[in-house]
Design a protein around this motif. Structure first.
Motif, PDB file in Angstrom:
ATOM      1  N   GLU A 116       0.829  -1.218   0.000  1.00 26.05           N
ATOM      2  CA  GLU A 116       0.000   0.000   0.000  1.00 26.05           C
ATOM      3  C   GLU A 116       0.859   1.261   0.000  1.00 26.05           C
ATOM      4  O   GLU A 116       0.412   2.325  -0.406  1.00 26.05           O
ATOM      5  CB  GLU A 116      -0.932  -0.009   1.217  1.00 26.05           C
ATOM      6  CG  GLU A 116      -2.039  -1.050   1.096  1.00 26.05           C
ATOM      7  CD  GLU A 116      -2.780  -1.286   2.405  1.00 26.05           C
ATOM      8  OE1 GLU A 116      -2.519  -0.519   3.373  1.00 26.05           O
ATOM      9  OE2 GLU A 116      -3.607  -2.217   2.472  1.00 26.05           O
ATOM     10  N   ASP A 117       2.100   1.141   0.475  1.00 28.35           N
ATOM     11  CA  ASP A 117       3.031   2.279   0.475  1.00 28.35           C
ATOM     12  C   ASP A 117       4.050   2.042  -0.630  1.00 28.35           C
ATOM     13  O   ASP A 117       4.895   1.149  -0.542  1.00 28.35           O
ATOM     14  CB  ASP A 117       3.734   2.366   1.845  1.00 28.35           C
ATOM     15  CG  ASP A 117       4.678   3.559   1.936  1.00 28.35           C
ATOM     16  OD1 ASP A 117       5.254   3.941   0.907  1.00 28.35           O
ATOM     17  OD2 ASP A 117       4.848   4.092   3.047  1.00 28.35           O
ATOM     18  N   LYS A 118       3.950   2.846  -1.702  1.00 22.63           N
ATOM     19  CA  LYS A 118       4.768   2.605  -2.896  1.00 22.63           C
ATOM     20  C   LYS A 118       6.264   2.645  -2.594  1.00 22.63           C
ATOM     21  O   LYS A 118       7.042   1.806  -3.069  1.00 22.63           O
ATOM     22  CB  LYS A 118       4.417   3.653  -3.957  1.00 22.63           C
ATOM     23  CG  LYS A 118       4.945   3.320  -5.329  1.00 22.63           C
ATOM     24  CD  LYS A 118       4.470   4.325  -6.357  1.00 22.63           C
ATOM     25  CE  LYS A 118       5.059   4.007  -7.719  1.00 22.63           C
ATOM     26  NZ  LYS A 118       4.670   5.001  -8.730  1.00 22.63           N
ATOM     27  N   GLU A 119       6.684   3.609  -1.780  1.00 18.94           N
ATOM     28  CA  GLU A 119       8.119   3.757  -1.482  1.00 18.94           C
ATOM     29  C   GLU A 119       8.641   2.558  -0.684  1.00 18.94           C
ATOM     30  O   GLU A 119       9.681   1.986  -1.003  1.00 18.94           O
ATOM     31  CB  GLU A 119       8.352   5.053  -0.684  1.00 18.94           C
ATOM     32  CG  GLU A 119       9.831   5.387  -0.522  1.00 18.94           C
ATOM     33  CD  GLU A 119      10.036   6.627   0.348  1.00 18.94           C
ATOM     34  OE1 GLU A 119      11.142   6.754   0.890  1.00 18.94           O
ATOM     35  OE2 GLU A 119       9.091   7.440   0.487  1.00 18.94           O
ATOM     36  N   ASN A 120       7.878   2.176   0.342  1.00 19.75           N
ATOM     37  CA  ASN A 120       8.285   1.026   1.150  1.00 19.75           C
ATOM     38  C   ASN A 120       8.296  -0.261   0.342  1.00 19.75           C
ATOM     39  O   ASN A 120       9.168  -1.103   0.493  1.00 19.75           O
ATOM     40  CB  ASN A 120       7.348   0.849   2.353  1.00 19.75           C
ATOM     41  CG  ASN A 120       7.860   1.600   3.567  1.00 19.75           C
ATOM     42  OD1 ASN A 120       8.974   2.118   3.568  1.00 19.75           O
ATOM     43  ND2 ASN A 120       7.044   1.673   4.598  1.00 19.75           N
TER      44      ASN A 120
END
Length: 707
Positions: free
Chosen positions: A407-411
């Motif tokens: 859900e968190d693109k960077e992570n």
């Protein structure tokens, strides 16, 4: 002081077991303390359970504790608990005369090469005390009976007497009279080490009586006496006025510092098990500290999943995903996983292969089961149904955790960079979770640019006419993005995924489809594209027109190709080599050749059966057809065919069997381009027998066209 003892004989198998423990050398003797602490914890569990319905059972001793005391002078280790205690009947039955099914089973396991640490699984963990002790005494007091003392030097008999010594209230004291060669177990450091390793998360305080040196100021009587004499002499000679400061200074001189040894109780398991607490009450900093303590990582975790499962099976777990992949993640000799297994807060092992699949070997954490037997052996683990259910739950929760990370693109970018290989390995190995794991795959494609795309996004971009998901495998993005296989698909606006990780070849063999769409390799035969009736008619005409040339090329190349056909997957290139639908692709062949310990016999039947597909609309192929139609026996057709085959080998991702011959062909072309006379250069560069001289100028101009 004890009353007259009664003597009892050990049940035969128990006597045999004790003889085995005493007379056999076991390196892992630490297990004795784990067993005794675990038994003490069980006794405390029992009394706590009784107190729920009858609070008065705790009147004899309010506090629930486990206390260890090491007496080096007398070579005795004492372990006390304020648990339920034992009646005389319990002592007779539990510690000696009742035959236990586990006794025989344990001895059979030992003779079969099993480890002593399994002892608790068979219900005979108490006898591990004889690993380190010559004589064991058990002083116990149950609320319903007198205080008794049990004693045995393991000689086949034991004694029980009423203990008239100091009352212990309720509970049990186990006294181990240590063997001469096991005195290290009386050292505070050794006891702390074993407790920290095996019993750190027991639910009751484990207290160790420690000796501490403290400095104390005491009055120095000798100095004070000498000073008094001095003052007396001086006062006789001369009387002086003394101010307050001098009096204080004198008082200070009369004390000295001495070291005094004191004993105090030190709690060894202050760290309460974080997994038993409510996840809502735990801060991220606490999770981070716990993660670092179990993983030895210096960075915080990327994600955490804390959950409990209740019902037919009960266990709690905390699982962590690290930020980086360990450098030795896929090394064969490495420990298989990083999940610590506890049973009722007692540490069992940290290398249980059955707990989590190999593709998740980077996940760290703990599992604490209420249902597994203590000291479950490796052999039993493999057949244990409880463990299979735990494993299934763990994998499900880990996949849920991946979904949260996504859900968190960077992570997710960091996660995928570190663990993409593991996800692909999971797709290859885990059929149950294959569909879920395919959601996490990310690839570059003909339309994704610098970003990577998911299969879900790919499907949303598919034109209506496109029925399949197309992919190409290769060594690198640079190697595949201009491959001839993509020409017709690009022309139609179809997106093609670049699978450039060696493990993609294995994963895609198992992942046959996504969201009802079949995954199709563009480098294998059988590629079907939507075509109009006019296109189909034109293809039939071209096929008929080029059939004689195809037969001639097949006869020239012989076994190097399975067949030669007219292709419509290429637009600009003259020809490509495609592989059979069920054999290795060119990329897979390259990967298998790179295996140091490969089975060469396997290569013979798995190696790609190559089909040469020629492009009828390409100028080179058209010129070659014209030359063949003009003179079917033209020697130069053979040379040009070989050159076309070798260039298409390279363009299609294969390696050349004989690079030297290919190099000579290229040198010949360079000479033609530079108008160097072939005869003049013949001495410098001998021509192979299978390379006939190029005869006329028309051919020269044809070769220049190839350039």
């Amino acid at each position: 002081m004890s009353a007259q003892p009664e003597t009892f004989a050990f049940q035969a198998e128990l006597a045999q077991l004790m003889g085995l423990i005493i007379n056999t050398f076991y390196s892992n003797k630490d297990v004795y303390l784990r067993e005794l602490v675990s038994n003490a914890s069980d006794a405390l569990d029992k009394v706590r359970y009784q107190s729920l319905t009858d609070p008065s059972v705790l009147d004899s001793e309010k506090d629930l504790f486990i206390r260890i005391k090491a007496d080096k002078e007398n070579k005795v280790l004492e372990l006390r608990d304020s648990g339920v205690g034992m009646t005389k009947a319990d002592l007779v039955n539990n510690l000696g005369t009742i035959a236990r099914s586990g006794t025989k089973a344990f001895m059979e396991a030992l003779s079969g090469g099993a480890d002593i640490s399994m002892i608790g699984q068979f219900g005979v963990g108490f006898y591990a005390a004889y690993l380190v002790a010559d004589t064991v005494q058990v002083i116990t007091k149950h609320n319903d009976d007198e205080q008794y003392i049990w004693e045995s030097a393991a000689g086949g008999t034991f004694t029980i007497a009423r203990d008239e010594g100091e009352s212990i209230g309720r509970g049990t004291i186990i006294r181990l009279h240590m063997k001469e060669d096991q005195l290290e177990y009386l050292e505070e450091a050794k006891i702390k080490e074993i407790i920290k390793k095996h019993s750190e998360f027991i639910g009751y305080p484990i207290q160790l009586l420690v000796r501490k040196e403290v400095e104390k100021e005491v009055e120095d009587e000798e100095a004070a006496a000498a000073e008094d004499d001095e003052d007396k002499d001086e006062s006789e000679a001369k009387i002086e006025e003394v101010d307050d400061d001098e009096e204080e200074a004198k008082a200070a001189k009369k004390t000295k510092k001495v070291k005094e040894v004191t004993t105090e109780l030190e709690e060894l398991n202050k760290t309460k098990p974080i997994w038993t607490r409510n996840p809502e009450d735990i801060t991220n900093e606490e999770y981070a500290a716990f993660y670092k303590s179990i993983s030895n990582d210096w960075e915080d975790h990327l994600a955490v999943k804390h959950f409990s499962v209740e019902g037919q099976l009960e266990f709690r777990a905390i699982l962590f995903v690290p930020r980086r992949a360990p450098f030795d993640m896929f090394e064969q000799k490495k420990k298989r996983n990083n999940i610590k297994l506890y049973v009722r807060r007692v540490f069992i092992m940290d290398d249980c292969e059955e707990l989590i699949p190999e593709w998740l070997n980077f996940v760290k954490g703990i599992v604490d089961s209420e249902d597994l037997p203590l000291n479950i052996s490796r052999e039993t683990l493999q057949q244990n149904k409880i463990l299979k259910v735990i494993r299934k739950n763990l994998v499900k929760k880990v996949v849920d955790m991946f979904t949260e990370i996504a859900e968190d693109k960077e992570n997710f970018g960091k996660f995928y960079e570190a663990f993409a290989k593991n996800i692909k390995l999971g797709i290859h190995e885990d059929s149950q979770n294959r569909a879920k794991l395919s959601e996490f795959l990310r690839y570059h494609s003909t339309k994704s640019g610098e970003e990577m795309t998911s299969l879900k996004d790919y499907v949303t971009r598919m034109p209506e006419a496109q029925k399949s998901i197309y992919y190409i495998t290769g060594e690198s993005k640079a190697a595949v993005e201009n491959a001839p296989f993509l020409e017709a698909l690009k022309q139609r606006g179809y997106e093609v995924l670049y699978l450039v990780d060696p493990i993609d070849e294995y994963a895609v063999q198992q992942l046959k489809e996504y969201d009802g769409k079949t995954l199709v390799s563009v480098t294998k035969e059988g590629l079907e594209l939507d075509e109009s009736e006019d296109e189909k008619k034109q293809q039939e005409e071209e096929k008929a027109a080029f059939e004689p040339l195809c037969k001639e090329i097949k006869s020239i190349l012989g076994d190097k190709v399975e067949k030669v056909t007219v292709s419509h997957r290429i637009v600009d290139s003259p020809c490509v080599l495609v592989t059979g639908q069920y054999g290795w692709s060119a990329n897979m062949e390259r990967i298998m050749r790179a295996q140091a310990l490969r089975d060469s016999s396997m290569s013979s039947y798995m190696a790609s059966k190559k089909t040469m597909e020629i492009n009828p609309r390409n100028a080179i192929v058209a010129a070659l057809k014209a030359k063949f139609d003009q003179d079917a026996s033209d020697k130069t057709v053979k040379d040009l065919t070989q050159l076309l085959f070798e260039t298409s080998l390279l363009a299609s991702g294969f390696s050349l069997d004989d690079p030297a011959v290919f190099a000579k062909r290229i040198h010949r072309m360079i000479k033609l381009g530079l108008s160097i006379d072939d005869d003049a250069a013949a001495a410098a560069l001998p021509v192979a027998d299978d390379l006939p001289p190029l005869e006329d100028a028309a051919l020269a101009s044809g070769m220049e066209e190839v350039d």
